[in-house]
Design an enzyme around this catalytic site. Structure first.
Site, PDB file in Angstrom:
ATOM      1  CB  CYS A  78      -0.902  -0.009   1.227  1.00  0.00           C
ATOM      2  SG  CYS A  78      -1.919   1.477   1.399  1.00  0.00           S
ATOM      3  CB  CYS A  81      -0.240   2.166   5.756  1.00  0.00           C
ATOM      4  SG  CYS A  81      -1.088   0.662   5.185  1.00  0.00           S
ATOM      5  CB  CYS A 126      -4.991  -0.745   2.495  1.00  0.00           C
ATOM      6  SG  CYS A 126      -3.697  -1.092   3.702  1.00  0.00           S
ATOM      7  CB  CYS A 129      -4.232   2.877   5.851  1.00  0.00           C
ATOM      8  SG  CYS A 129      -4.095   2.733   4.052  1.00  0.00           S
ATOM      9  CB  CYS A 149      -8.860  -4.718 -11.775  1.00  0.00           C
ATOM     10  SG  CYS A 149      -8.441  -3.666 -13.159  1.00  0.00           S
TER      11      CYS A 149
END
Length: 160
Positions: A78, A81, A126, A129, A149
């Site tokens: 991510c 984070c 995510c 976060c 995707c």
């Protein structure tokens, strides 16, 4: 240029979502996550494009992310984070213009249903976060049949 059905539908859906819904307020803002910052702090920490995707559930234009062509061994994390999201061995060429994977890493993502384009889709965020990463579809390759995707701007690649 001849477009495949998948590419045409992907481009049409992304374009419609951007035109109709723009950069609306994020639905993830109401949920508490292990990594959480004020909106002003997220704006400081992220590039403008990453902020629009991760925090406002925007979609990057297809074929614009360098991660779409990333072929090295490593991990996609991510951009907000550094949560581990996808292993490079699960990445495949979907022809949609966005980095695609057939399976996430355990505990890396969460999902929810969104109706932003008028039909239900499974949104991927995510797990640490709450940042919007993309959507998952059921037209991927074996062994899962899934196509995660993802917006490349919502991720970073860690070689290794």
């Amino acid at each position: 240029m001849q477009l495949s059905k998948r590419k045409f539908l992907s481009l049409t859906s992304a374009g419609a979502a951007v035109l109709v819904f723009g950069c609306g307020k994020s639905a993830t803002a109401k949920t508490h996550y292990a990594v959480s910052y004020s909106d002003a702090e997220w704006k400081k920490r992220l590039s403008p494009a990453a902020y629009r995707v991760l925090r406002r559930e925007d979609t990057e234009r297809p074929y614009t992310s360098p991660l779409n062509g990333e072929k090295r061994k490593g991990t996609f994390v991510c951009a907000g984070c550094n949560q581990r999201l996808f292993a490079s061995v699960t990445k495949f060429e979907s022809g949609t213009g966005w980095p695609s994977f057939y399976a996430p890493l355990a505990g890396g993502i969460g999902t929810k249903t969104d109706y932003k384009i008028g039909v239900p889709r499974t949104e991927v965020h995510c797990a640490r976060c709450g940042g919007h990463i993309g959507h998952v579809f059921t037209d991927g390759p074996k062994p899962t049949g899934k196509r995660y995707c993802m917006n490349g701007v919502a991720m970073k690649f860690i070689p290794g």
